[in-house]
Design a protein around this motif. Structure first.
Motif, PDB file in Angstrom:
ATOM      1  N   UNK A  36       0.820  -1.213   0.000  1.00 30.37           N
ATOM      2  CA  UNK A  36       0.000   0.000   0.000  1.00 30.37           C
ATOM      3  C   UNK A  36       0.854   1.264   0.000  1.00 30.37           C
ATOM      4  N   UNK A  37       2.160   1.091   0.070  1.00 32.69           N
ATOM      5  CA  UNK A  37       3.036   2.243   0.214  1.00 32.69           C
ATOM      6  C   UNK A  37       3.265   2.594   1.666  1.00 32.69           C
ATOM      7  N   UNK A  38       2.402   2.061   2.541  1.00 31.73           N
ATOM      8  CA  UNK A  38       2.517   2.280   3.978  1.00 31.73           C
ATOM      9  C   UNK A  38       2.822   0.963   4.690  1.00 31.73           C
ATOM     10  N   UNK A  39       2.217  -0.103   4.195  1.00 30.34           N
ATOM     11  CA  UNK A  39       2.428  -1.419   4.800  1.00 30.34           C
ATOM     12  C   UNK A  39       2.253  -2.510   3.743  1.00 30.34           C
ATOM     13  N   UNK A  40       2.714  -3.696   4.103  1.00 31.09           N
ATOM     14  CA  UNK A  40       2.543  -4.874   3.254  1.00 31.09           C
ATOM     15  C   UNK A  40       1.505  -5.783   3.883  1.00 31.09           C
ATOM     16  N   UNK A  41       0.622  -6.308   3.064  1.00 28.32           N
ATOM     17  CA  UNK A  41      -0.368  -7.279   3.513  1.00 28.32           C
ATOM     18  C   UNK A  41      -0.149  -8.531   2.664  1.00 28.32           C
ATOM     19  N   UNK A  42      -0.057  -9.674   3.310  1.00 30.11           N
ATOM     20  CA  UNK A  42       0.262 -10.905   2.604  1.00 30.11           C
ATOM     21  C   UNK A  42      -0.807 -11.961   2.818  1.00 30.11           C
ATOM     22  N   UNK A  43      -0.942 -12.837   1.829  1.00 31.72           N
ATOM     23  CA  UNK A  43      -1.880 -13.949   1.931  1.00 31.72           C
ATOM     24  C   UNK A  43      -1.347 -15.122   1.122  1.00 31.72           C
ATOM     25  N   UNK A  44      -1.629 -16.306   1.603  1.00 30.92           N
ATOM     26  CA  UNK A  44      -1.256 -17.540   0.919  1.00 30.92           C
ATOM     27  C   UNK A  44      -2.509 -18.353   0.650  1.00 30.92           C
ATOM     28  N   UNK A  45      -2.474 -19.105  -0.425  1.00 28.55           N
ATOM     29  CA  UNK A  45      -3.591 -19.983  -0.754  1.00 28.55           C
ATOM     30  C   UNK A  45      -3.072 -21.104  -1.636  1.00 28.55           C
ATOM     31  N   UNK A  46      -3.888 -22.122  -1.796  1.00 30.03           N
ATOM     32  CA  UNK A  46      -3.484 -23.237  -2.643  1.00 30.03           C
ATOM     33  C   UNK A  46      -4.685 -23.880  -3.313  1.00 30.03           C
ATOM     34  N   UNK A  47      -4.366 -24.675  -4.300  1.00 33.69           N
ATOM     35  CA  UNK A  47      -5.377 -25.461  -5.016  1.00 33.69           C
ATOM     36  C   UNK A  47      -4.795 -26.854  -5.207  1.00 33.69           C
ATOM     37  N   UNK A  48      -5.642 -27.852  -5.059  1.00 37.70           N
ATOM     38  CA  UNK A  48      -5.242 -29.238  -5.231  1.00 37.70           C
ATOM     39  C   UNK A  48      -5.987 -29.811  -6.434  1.00 37.70           C
ATOM     40  N   UNK A  49      -5.246 -30.381  -7.339  1.00 39.81           N
ATOM     41  CA  UNK A  49      -5.871 -31.013  -8.505  1.00 39.81           C
ATOM     42  C   UNK A  49      -6.247 -32.441  -8.129  1.00 39.81           C
ATOM     43  N   UNK A  50      -7.500 -32.782  -8.364  1.00 37.47           N
ATOM     44  CA  UNK A  50      -7.909 -34.165  -8.128  1.00 37.47           C
ATOM     45  C   UNK A  50      -7.515 -35.006  -9.334  1.00 37.47           C
ATOM     46  N   UNK A  51      -7.537 -36.276  -9.175  1.00 38.13           N
ATOM     47  CA  UNK A  51      -7.142 -37.156 -10.288  1.00 38.13           C
ATOM     48  C   UNK A  51      -8.123 -37.092 -11.445  1.00 38.13           C
ATOM     49  N   UNK A  52      -9.299 -36.517 -11.207  1.00 40.53           N
ATOM     50  CA  UNK A  52     -10.313 -36.392 -12.262  1.00 40.53           C
ATOM     51  C   UNK A  52     -10.212 -35.077 -13.039  1.00 40.53           C
ATOM     52  N   UNK A  53      -9.428 -34.133 -12.499  1.00 43.66           N
ATOM     53  CA  UNK A  53      -9.273 -32.833 -13.159  1.00 43.66           C
ATOM     54  C   UNK A  53      -8.275 -32.924 -14.311  1.00 43.66           C
ATOM     55  N   UNK A  54      -8.448 -32.081 -15.320  1.00 39.22           N
ATOM     56  CA  UNK A  54      -7.462 -32.084 -16.414  1.00 39.22           C
ATOM     57  C   UNK A  54      -6.111 -31.569 -15.910  1.00 39.22           C
ATOM     58  N   UNK A  55      -5.039 -32.054 -16.505  1.00 34.92           N
ATOM     59  CA  UNK A  55      -3.682 -31.640 -16.121  1.00 34.92           C
ATOM     60  C   UNK A  55      -3.338 -30.320 -16.796  1.00 34.92           C
ATOM     61  N   UNK A  56      -4.074 -29.292 -16.441  1.00 41.67           N
ATOM     62  CA  UNK A  56      -3.881 -27.965 -17.018  1.00 41.67           C
ATOM     63  C   UNK A  56      -3.414 -27.025 -15.906  1.00 41.67           C
ATOM     64  N   UNK A  57      -2.140 -26.619 -15.904  1.00 40.45           N
ATOM     65  CA  UNK A  57      -1.628 -25.767 -14.825  1.00 40.45           C
ATOM     66  C   UNK A  57      -2.399 -24.460 -14.657  1.00 40.45           C
ATOM     67  N   UNK A  58      -2.965 -23.946 -15.733  1.00 43.69           N
ATOM     68  CA  UNK A  58      -3.685 -22.666 -15.645  1.00 43.69           C
ATOM     69  C   UNK A  58      -4.866 -22.751 -14.683  1.00 43.69           C
TER      70      UNK A  58
END
Length: 96
Positions: A36-58
């Motif tokens: 923000x120019x004044x402070x940093x705000x951080x966040x983490x997240x993830x996604x898990x591909x199931x074996x039924x999902x297409x192997x598309x990194x996007x």
């Protein structure tokens, strides 16, 4: 003389978001940093591909980044609400 009230000068700031996305196997992780120019705000997240999902990194990238940005948004809303409540409480305390 005009009866129109003076228009306040606009206030403008620029905030920057940096995103890092890492995919290892079926796990995609995103780390978002809002500067923000004044402070940093951080966040983490993830996604898990199931074996039924297409192997598309996007797909994993979009989900993980979207979740990280959503987490940043929730932090901003919480911080803004807390600041507004504190300002209102201080204003009420100062009333006669």
């Amino acid at each position: 003389m005009s009866a129109h009230p003076a228009v306040p000068a606009p206030h403008s700031t620029e905030w920057n978001v940096r995103l890092r996305v890492v995919e290892v196997g079926d796990l995609t992780q995103a780390h978002a940093v809002l500067d923000t120019g004044v402070r940093l705000i951080e966040a983490d997240a993830e996604a898990h591909r199931s074996r039924y999902d297409p192997a598309d990194p996007a797909i994993g990238e979009e989900l993980a980044v979207g979740r990280a940005l959503d987490a940043l948004g929730r932090q901003l809303i919480q911080q803004g609400s807390t600041a507004a409540e504190a300002a209102d409480s201080a204003r009420r305390r100062d009333l006669p």
